[in-house]
Enzyme design. Structure first.
Site, short mmCIF file in Angstrom:
data_model
loop_
_atom_site.label_atom_id
_atom_site.label_comp_id
_atom_site.label_asym_id
_atom_site.label_seq_id
_atom_site.Cartn_x
_atom_site.Cartn_y
_atom_site.Cartn_z
N ASP A 48 -55.12 32.10 17.21
CA ASP A 48 -54.62 32.06 18.59
C ASP A 48 -53.17 32.52 18.78
O ASP A 48 -52.42 31.91 19.57
CB ASP A 48 -54.77 30.63 19.16
CG ASP A 48 -56.20 30.15 19.21
OD1 ASP A 48 -57.10 30.92 18.83
OD2 ASP A 48 -56.42 29.00 19.61
N LYS B 17 -63.06 32.11 21.02
CA LYS B 17 -63.53 30.72 20.94
C LYS B 17 -63.20 29.97 22.23
O LYS B 17 -62.08 30.04 22.74
CB LYS B 17 -62.89 30.02 19.72
CG LYS B 17 -61.38 29.93 19.75
CD LYS B 17 -60.89 29.42 18.40
CE LYS B 17 -59.43 29.05 18.38
NZ LYS B 17 -58.98 28.03 19.29
N CYS C 9 -55.11 23.70 17.54
CA CYS C 9 -56.18 24.60 17.09
C CYS C 9 -56.18 24.83 15.58
O CYS C 9 -57.25 25.03 14.99
CB CYS C 9 -56.10 25.91 17.86
SG CYS C 9 -56.57 25.65 19.59
C1 C5J Z 1 -54.06 26.04 20.61
C2 C5J Z 1 -53.69 24.68 22.55
N1 C5J Z 1 -54.34 27.29 20.26
N2 C5J Z 1 -52.62 24.08 22.03
N3 C5J Z 1 -54.30 25.70 21.91
O1 C5J Z 1 -53.58 25.26 19.83
O2 C5J Z 1 -54.11 24.34 23.63
#
Ligand code: C5J
Length: 229
Positions: A23, A128, A161
């Protein structure tokens, strides 16, 4: 390949390993994105860009598998649980117009991976809908088809994540090594604890190592390759 790690040395086998970059998206990392709009300090995540770039370069140089993930939803939001949409009680939530297009919606500018870590041709991108990269995706199938048993994990955020994905991977039998300086959180204390939780109790979810230790080991392989050629 032996890598100095916590809680003990990690034995990396590049033939059955993948670098999994979680991400690293514009909406989380870039000034003016959704993360900053919510009041977060994006510099806490941006400090991971250079270490990720260096690790990615070294990893690509040995020809091992790289996989990228992006958190986001279908434009019609049919895969967005109402609970995820309304939690946080923010006036602007997932799917609403944001500073870089609709927030966490696939195809929007903010959903893209930052240009510094742009996926190369042939590197799978996993879209995802959840925090974990295994939930409602074909990641497990891709890893199985490629004979992957080890995951070297980087990205954001450490406690959300990255941690969720590592826990999912652990339950599916993968050996995960989380790269400490290549992960980040808006909250430094969550980052620290997120890493500690991985390696605690003899590596209950996996290992933790800095990128320098991995890059050094990869450089050794390239030197050996160079000498053989
Ligand atoms: C991730 C989030 N990628 N913190 N998303 O950690 O909402």
């Amino acid at each position: 390949m032996r890598i100095e790690a916590k809680p003990y040395e990690y034995s990396l086998d590049l033939g059955s390993a993948a670098l999994l970059i979680i991400d690293m998206q514009r909406d989380f990392l870039e000034p003016g994105g959704f993360g900053e709009m919510l009041g977060n300090d994006v510099s806490q995540l941006r400090r991971t860009i250079e270490p990720n770039k260096a690790l990615l370069k070294a990893w690509r140089a040995v020809g091992a598998l790289v996989i990228h993930t992006r958190e986001g939803h279908r434009p019609d939001l049919t895969d967005l649980p109402p609970a995820k949409k309304i939690r946080g009680r923010s006036p602007t939530t997932i799917g609403d117009p944001g500073p870089m297009g609709r927030i966490l919606v696939r195809g929007e500018a903010g959903h893209d991976i930052i240009s510094e870590l742009c996926p190369a041709a042939g590197e799978p991108i996993i879209d995802k809908p959840g925090k974990g990269a295994f939930f409602a995706t074909d990641l497990h199938a891709i890893l199985q088809n490629r004979g992957v048993q080890q995951l070297v994990v980087t990205g954001v955020t450490t406690e959300v994540c990255v941690n969720t994905t590592v826990r999912e991977a652990n339950d599916r039998g993968y050996d995960c090594m989380v790269v400490s300086d290549c992960c980040g959180s808006y909250f430094p204390e969550f980052h620290e604890m997120g890493l500690k939780m991985i390696a605690a109790q003899g590596g209950i979810f996996g290992w933790v190592a800095p990128s320098a230790a991995i890059i050094e080991a990869l450089a050794g392989i390239n030197m050996m390759k160079g000498a053989a050629e």
